[in-house]
Each structure stands twice: as structure tokens, then as C-alpha cells.
Design a protein around this motif. Sequence first.
Motif, PDB file in Angstrom:
ATOM      1  N   ARG A 199       3.495  10.437  -7.430  1.00 16.28           N
ATOM      2  CA  ARG A 199       4.143  10.734  -8.716  1.00 16.28           C
ATOM      3  C   ARG A 199       3.154  11.337  -9.707  1.00 16.28           C
ATOM      4  NH1 ARG A 199       6.802   5.816  -7.307  1.00 16.28           N
ATOM      5  NH2 ARG A 199       5.322   4.573  -8.505  1.00 16.28           N
ATOM      6  N   ALA A 200       1.926  10.832  -9.715  1.00 12.82           N
ATOM      7  CA  ALA A 200       0.908  11.382 -10.608  1.00 12.82           C
ATOM      8  C   ALA A 200       0.580  12.825 -10.229  1.00 12.82           C
ATOM      9  CB  ALA A 200      -0.349  10.515 -10.564  1.00 12.82           C
ATOM     10  N   ILE A 201       0.499  13.099  -8.933  1.00 11.61           N
ATOM     11  CA  ILE A 201       0.221  14.460  -8.460  1.00 11.61           C
ATOM     12  C   ILE A 201       1.339  15.403  -8.868  1.00 11.61           C
ATOM     13  CG2 ILE A 201       0.158  15.865  -6.357  1.00 11.61           C
ATOM     14  CD1 ILE A 201      -1.510  13.614  -5.088  1.00 11.61           C
ATOM     15  N   ALA A 202       2.585  14.987  -8.684  1.00 12.75           N
ATOM     16  CA  ALA A 202       3.723  15.855  -9.024  1.00 12.75           C
ATOM     17  C   ALA A 202       3.678  16.273 -10.480  1.00 12.75           C
ATOM     18  CB  ALA A 202       5.026  15.130  -8.718  1.00 12.75           C
ATOM     19  N   SER A 224      -8.711  13.940  -7.258  1.00 14.94           N
ATOM     20  CA  SER A 224      -9.361  12.880  -8.040  1.00 14.94           C
ATOM     21  C   SER A 224      -8.337  12.012  -8.753  1.00 14.94           C
ATOM     22  CB  SER A 224     -10.329  13.497  -9.057  1.00 14.94           C
ATOM     23  OG  SER A 224     -11.341  14.252  -8.407  1.00 14.94           O
ATOM     24  N   LEU A 225      -7.274  12.646  -9.242  1.00 14.81           N
ATOM     25  CA  LEU A 225      -6.223  11.903  -9.924  1.00 14.81           C
ATOM     26  C   LEU A 225      -5.529  10.933  -8.978  1.00 14.81           C
ATOM     27  CD1 LEU A 225      -4.362  11.416 -12.385  1.00 14.81           C
ATOM     28  CD2 LEU A 225      -2.973  13.348 -11.576  1.00 14.81           C
ATOM     29  N   ALA A 226      -5.341  11.342  -7.726  1.00 15.74           N
ATOM     30  CA  ALA A 226      -4.695  10.458  -6.752  1.00 15.74           C
ATOM     31  C   ALA A 226      -5.471   9.155  -6.624  1.00 15.74           C
ATOM     32  CB  ALA A 226      -4.595  11.153  -5.399  1.00 15.74           C
ATOM     33  N   ARG A 227      -6.773   9.262  -6.449  1.00 18.49           N
ATOM     34  CA  ARG A 227      -7.590   8.053  -6.309  1.00 18.49           C
ATOM     35  C   ARG A 227      -7.593   7.218  -7.588  1.00 18.49           C
ATOM     36  NH1 ARG A 227     -11.931   6.261  -3.269  1.00 18.49           N
ATOM     37  NH2 ARG A 227     -12.245   8.264  -2.230  1.00 18.49           N
ATOM     38  N   ARG A 238       0.839  -1.219   0.000  1.00 17.69           N
ATOM     39  CA  ARG A 238       0.000   0.000   0.000  1.00 17.69           C
ATOM     40  C   ARG A 238       0.865   1.257   0.000  1.00 17.69           C
ATOM     41  NH1 ARG A 238      -1.788  -5.089   0.807  1.00 17.69           N
ATOM     42  NH2 ARG A 238      -4.069  -5.212   0.701  1.00 17.69           N
ATOM     43  N   VAL A 239       2.033   1.194   0.635  1.00 16.02           N
ATOM     44  CA  VAL A 239       2.970   2.318   0.543  1.00 16.02           C
ATOM     45  C   VAL A 239       3.339   2.559  -0.922  1.00 16.02           C
ATOM     46  CG1 VAL A 239       5.318   3.064   1.084  1.00 16.02           C
ATOM     47  CG2 VAL A 239       3.891   2.050   2.873  1.00 16.02           C
ATOM     48  N   GLU A 240       3.638   1.488  -1.624  1.00 14.55           N
ATOM     49  CA  GLU A 240       3.957   1.607  -3.052  1.00 14.55           C
ATOM     50  C   GLU A 240       2.814   2.262  -3.811  1.00 14.55           C
ATOM     51  OE1 GLU A 240       5.243  -1.270  -6.827  1.00 14.55           O
ATOM     52  OE2 GLU A 240       4.777  -2.144  -4.873  1.00 14.55           O
ATOM     53  N   LEU A 241       1.587   1.908  -3.446  1.00  8.91           N
ATOM     54  CA  LEU A 241       0.413   2.482  -4.108  1.00  8.91           C
ATOM     55  C   LEU A 241       0.315   3.983  -3.837  1.00  8.91           C
ATOM     56  CD1 LEU A 241      -1.828   1.241  -5.862  1.00  8.91           C
ATOM     57  CD2 LEU A 241      -3.225   1.041  -3.789  1.00  8.91           C
ATOM     58  N   CYS A 242       0.599   4.397  -2.609  1.00  6.78           N
ATOM     59  CA  CYS A 242       0.579   5.832  -2.284  1.00  6.78           C
ATOM     60  C   CYS A 242       1.594   6.606  -3.127  1.00  6.78           C
ATOM     61  CB  CYS A 242       0.862   6.045  -0.805  1.00  6.78           C
ATOM     62  SG  CYS A 242      -0.479   5.563   0.306  1.00  6.78           S
ATOM     63  N   TRP A 243       2.757   5.997  -3.374  1.00  8.02           N
ATOM     64  CA  TRP A 243       3.763   6.682  -4.187  1.00  8.02           C
ATOM     65  C   TRP A 243       3.352   6.748  -5.654  1.00  8.02           C
ATOM     66  CZ3 TRP A 243       6.658  10.102  -2.287  1.00  8.02           C
ATOM     67  CH2 TRP A 243       7.171   9.982  -0.994  1.00  8.02           C
ATOM     68  N   VAL A 244       2.522   5.811  -6.105  1.00  6.80           N
ATOM     69  CA  VAL A 244       1.932   5.942  -7.444  1.00  6.80           C
ATOM     70  C   VAL A 244       1.140   7.249  -7.521  1.00  6.80           C
ATOM     71  CG1 VAL A 244       0.154   5.009  -8.995  1.00  6.80           C
ATOM     72  CG2 VAL A 244       1.847   3.475  -7.976  1.00  6.80           C
ATOM     73  N   ALA A 246       1.806  20.717 -14.398  1.00  9.69           N
ATOM     74  CA  ALA A 246       1.085  21.065 -15.622  1.00  9.69           C
ATOM     75  C   ALA A 246      -0.055  22.044 -15.367  1.00  9.69           C
ATOM     76  CB  ALA A 246       0.541  19.799 -16.282  1.00  9.69           C
ATOM     77  N   GLY A 247      -0.315  22.379 -14.082  1.00  9.90           N
ATOM     78  CA  GLY A 247      -1.325  23.386 -13.779  1.00  9.90           C
ATOM     79  C   GLY A 247      -2.683  22.858 -13.396  1.00  9.90           C
ATOM     80  N   SER A 248      -2.771  21.612 -12.934  1.00 13.53           N
ATOM     81  CA  SER A 248      -4.057  21.062 -12.498  1.00 13.53           C
ATOM     82  C   SER A 248      -4.479  21.677 -11.169  1.00 13.53           C
ATOM     83  CB  SER A 248      -3.962  19.539 -12.350  1.00 13.53           C
ATOM     84  OG  SER A 248      -3.722  18.919 -13.587  1.00 13.53           O
TER      85      SER A 248
END
Length: 244
Positions: free
Chosen positions: A46-49, A63-66, A37-43, A54-56
Motif C-alpha cells: 500500500r505504501a508503494i502504491a 527503501s519505503l517498503a522496508r 507477515r503477509v499482513e506486513l507485506c501488504w503494508v 506521487a512519482g517516487s
Amino acid sequence: WLLRDDRSTSEPMDVSEEIGAIRMVKSVEEVEEISRRVELCWVAQRAIAQAADAGSSEIELFSLARSSMERNWGSPIEMTADVIGGSGCAGIGAPVNVPGPRVVELGETLIADIAIVASGYCADITWTHIRGSNPELEDLRDRLVDVRATIVRGLVPGRPVSDVYREMSDLVRAAAPDHTFAHHGGHGIGLAFYEAPFITPWDDAELREGMALAVEPGAYGRGQGVRVENNYVVTSAGGMEIPG
């Protein structure tokens, strides 16, 4: 509840405290589950970063995190998260501030505190992203990472959790004297987002070998906020990072 059976009567006996004490110590297999689950949080981090650069907006990042984690996991997950940028960071997070339509500006921080339950087990990871560059805030984040590292070295069996909090509070105050540290210093993780023990000044429970803890120093002020959190297991040699 269990039934206590003697020769004269059977009556309920509350064993929730005993079960709670047992639950605080994780098996090797449970730590492996938390690691996934830690690995999943880092997914999600990285998507958030990438999307923040890009200005989201905050709510788009939330929403992208989930969605990024659910795509990776292959099934729905439960998530609670602070995804707050700029001046909103100074309010720490929900319920004071929640994700909205605001876009993080260049040079501002974005606190992404991602806590999840996926197929029964949890993890809780926070990283403070900085859109573009801000040397002052990058330095503050580095100082908090150092605070966390110092605290983790002291996660040894027998130490009162309240003592861990007091050390963290002192270190944050020294690292960021013009900021506040206005929340707990961490908590247990396992089958729930927040399990005992709680790294607070009033929790005098002693650390035990095999406890899994989220450790999260933070500093808030000047209209910005920074928080860094990772997950560790208590060992006789200090906290061991749960990989992800």
C-alpha cells in the motif's frame, strides 16, 4: 545430525532429509505466524502504491517498503525485494535488474515482490502496480490473477509439484501467448524466504496437507512485466489463502 546409539558404538546419523520433510508441513500456529507477515507485506504494498503514484523512484520505493514494515512491526526485519518498473520489469528482477533512480512513468507497470523475515517467520507477496491507467496491462494482470486462482484450486495433497508447474506454464502461455514465463511458479515458505517444495518442472515431491506455498505466475514481454503472488496452505479442498 543426531547420534545413533546401539550397544556397540555411537556414530553420527544425517537426519536433515527427515527434518526437511517435517518442516514442509506447517502447524496451525505457524500458519498464523505467516499470516501476520503477509499482513506486513501488504503494508509495504500500500505504501508503494501511494508513493509510486506521487512519482517516487524505484530505490525510494524499495527503501519505503522496508521502513513502512519496520515501523509497523516495531523492530528491524530482513527483506529481499524486486521493486522494478517499466522496461526493467521485462528482466524479471534481481540480479538482472535492481532498483535504481528511475521513476515509473504513467501507464507503466511496477513489480513489487516483497519477501520478508520478521522475528523468525516469512511471507512473500508480489503485486504489479500500474501507474495511472493502462487497460492492456490491467487486463494482463487480471488474466494472471485468474491463472493463479486456477492453480490454487488444484493445490491438493498427493499432487506432484512438477505437475502444478506444468499446468501453470500452459495457462500462462494461453493467457499471454506473446510473453514468456521465465522463472519458477512458486515455493514453500516458513522459516526461510524459499523453502521446499519448489514449483518447478524438476521437483516431483507430492503436495501434503498443511504445506505453505507462495504461488507466483508471471508474464514478461513487450518491454513490460507482470507478476502476481500470494501465499496459500494446501488442503484437501484446494489451496486456502493465508489472510493478511
